[in-house]
Design an enzyme around this catalytic site. Structure first.
Site, PDB file in Angstrom:
ATOM      1  N   LYS A  14       0.882  -1.397   0.494  1.00 31.40           N
ATOM      2  CA  LYS A  14      -0.034  -0.179   0.166  1.00 31.40           C
ATOM      3  C   LYS A  14       0.827   1.346   0.305  1.00 31.40           C
ATOM      4  O   LYS A  14       0.717   2.680  -0.785  1.00 31.40           O
ATOM      5  CB  LYS A  14      -1.214   0.091   1.100  1.00 31.40           C
ATOM      6  CG  LYS A  14      -2.147  -1.031   1.671  1.00 31.40           C
ATOM      7  CD  LYS A  14      -3.095  -1.149   2.101  1.00 31.40           C
ATOM      8  CE  LYS A  14      -2.456  -0.243   3.570  1.00 31.40           C
ATOM      9  NZ  LYS A  14      -1.757  -1.979   4.208  1.00 31.40           N
ATOM     10  N   ARG A  89     -10.153   0.687   8.563  1.00 26.31           N
ATOM     11  CA  ARG A  89      -9.875  -1.568   8.644  1.00 26.31           C
ATOM     12  C   ARG A  89     -11.226  -1.776   9.469  1.00 26.31           C
ATOM     13  O   ARG A  89     -10.636  -3.108   9.808  1.00 26.31           O
ATOM     14  CB  ARG A  89      -8.672  -1.037   9.519  1.00 26.31           C
ATOM     15  CG  ARG A  89      -7.130  -1.101   8.776  1.00 26.31           C
ATOM     16  CD  ARG A  89      -6.173  -1.352   9.759  1.00 26.31           C
ATOM     17  NE  ARG A  89      -4.764  -2.031   9.643  1.00 26.31           N
ATOM     18  CZ  ARG A  89      -3.911  -1.106   9.524  1.00 26.31           C
ATOM     19  NH1 ARG A  89      -4.044   0.402   9.044  1.00 26.31           N
ATOM     20  NH2 ARG A  89      -2.727  -1.639   9.063  1.00 26.31           N
ATOM     21  N   ARG A 128      11.502  -6.132   5.214  1.00 26.01           N
ATOM     22  CA  ARG A 128      11.556  -4.254   5.677  1.00 26.01           C
ATOM     23  C   ARG A 128      11.519  -4.241   7.095  1.00 26.01           C
ATOM     24  O   ARG A 128      12.305  -2.681   7.003  1.00 26.01           O
ATOM     25  CB  ARG A 128       9.937  -4.363   5.313  1.00 26.01           C
ATOM     26  CG  ARG A 128       9.284  -2.321   4.807  1.00 26.01           C
ATOM     27  CD  ARG A 128       8.396  -1.954   5.080  1.00 26.01           C
ATOM     28  NE  ARG A 128       7.061  -2.465   5.916  1.00 26.01           N
ATOM     29  CZ  ARG A 128       6.099  -2.145   6.307  1.00 26.01           C
ATOM     30  NH1 ARG A 128       5.363  -1.695   4.718  1.00 26.01           N
ATOM     31  NH2 ARG A 128       4.964  -2.377   6.910  1.00 26.01           N
ATOM     32  N   ARG A 134      10.963  -0.069  11.949  1.00 26.80           N
ATOM     33  CA  ARG A 134       9.657  -0.102  12.575  1.00 26.80           C
ATOM     34  C   ARG A 134       9.545  -1.145  13.627  1.00 26.80           C
ATOM     35  O   ARG A 134       9.978  -2.744  12.723  1.00 26.80           O
ATOM     36  CB  ARG A 134       8.747  -0.598  12.012  1.00 26.80           C
ATOM     37  CG  ARG A 134       8.233   0.902  11.359  1.00 26.80           C
ATOM     38  CD  ARG A 134       6.458   0.802   9.611  1.00 26.80           C
ATOM     39  NE  ARG A 134       5.591  -0.152  10.935  1.00 26.80           N
ATOM     40  CZ  ARG A 134       4.288  -0.013   9.807  1.00 26.80           C
ATOM     41  NH1 ARG A 134       4.376   0.723   7.892  1.00 26.80           N
ATOM     42  NH2 ARG A 134       3.903  -0.408  10.616  1.00 26.80           N
ATOM     43  N   ARG A 146      -0.782  -8.971  13.255  1.00 28.43           N
ATOM     44  CA  ARG A 146      -1.001  -7.736  12.441  1.00 28.43           C
ATOM     45  C   ARG A 146      -1.485  -8.320  10.954  1.00 28.43           C
ATOM     46  O   ARG A 146      -3.264  -8.018  10.982  1.00 28.43           O
ATOM     47  CB  ARG A 146      -0.155  -7.158  11.667  1.00 28.43           C
ATOM     48  CG  ARG A 146       0.309  -6.052  12.804  1.00 28.43           C
ATOM     49  CD  ARG A 146       1.664  -5.429  12.704  1.00 28.43           C
ATOM     50  NE  ARG A 146       1.610  -5.347  11.237  1.00 28.43           N
ATOM     51  CZ  ARG A 146       3.045  -4.434  10.845  1.00 28.43           C
ATOM     52  NH1 ARG A 146       4.031  -5.324  11.331  1.00 28.43           N
ATOM     53  NH2 ARG A 146       2.431  -3.998   9.793  1.00 28.43           N
TER      54      ARG A 146
END
Ligand code: AMP
Length: 191
Positions: A14, A89, A128, A134, A146
């Protein structure tokens, strides 16, 4: 206003596709994840509260994110449209967003949903995590939490927009440019 939702599980691309879409269509990018992370770095009360949920891979309460989006919409008058990324969400967030846009005589034109297999998502998020800084990208159990949260709560958002015939599924695996092209083709049919 022409408003688009870019939808999909964490790691579906995204963020990458949002950057390309806002450049092409001149939309204002609203990412609740980015807004929350900037509240955390600013050490605001909202950020500290949100961090407790984010660290566990859980969703931040609806009223917190809806409040953030409401003020972002109010502070962005006279724009071409919004690209919502990571929001809504939950079905409650989707309903709240429709009401907020209604106040501006606007609506969602299309929800583009990126479809990526779970193993590919975990692989991408772990990768990532090596560079993103993060904390929720470095721990495999938080990553899986998640993705579980996405299946438990977030897929209902697609059902919400399905009833208005606004959902388009796009294969989120393959080259970035091919996926971008597929997204643009769908947007162009609704412009
Ligand atoms: P993201 O950057 O979109 O992957 O979001 C990172 C984290 O922020 C999520 O795992 C949630 O904890 C929180 N978050 C982001 N957007 C929302 C939202 N719309 N509703 C609830 N929590 C959110």
């Amino acid at each position: 206003m022409f408003n688009v939702i870019l939808f999909g599980p964490p790691g579906s691309g995204k963020g990458t596709q949002s950057e390309k879409l806002i450049a092409k269509y001149g939309l204002k990018h609203l990412s609740t994840g980015d807004l929350l992370r900037s509240e955390i770095s600013g050490q605001t009360a909202l950020g500290l509260e949100a961090k407790k949920f984010m660290d566990k891979g859980q969703l931040v309460p609806d009223e917190v994110v809806i409040g953030m989006i409401s003020s972002a919409i109010d502070h962005n008058d006279k724009i071409t449209g919004f690209l919502f990324d990571g929001f809504p969400r939950t079905a409650a967030q989707a309903e709240a967003l429709d009401k907020l846009l209604d106040l501006k005589n606007a609506s969602i034109a299309i929800m583009l949903a990126l479809d990526v297999s779970e193993e590919e998502l975990v692989k991408r998020l772990m990768k990532r995590g090596e560079t993103s800084g993060r904390s929720d990208d470095t721990n495999e159990s938080v990553i899986r939490a998640r993705i579980d949260e996405y299946h438990a709560k977030t897929t209902s958002v697609a059902d919400y927009y399905h009833q208005f015939d606004k959902v388009k599924m796009i294969k989120g695996e393959g080259s970035i440019d091919d996926i971008f092209l597929a997204l643009c083709q769908e947007i162009d049919t609704r412009l």
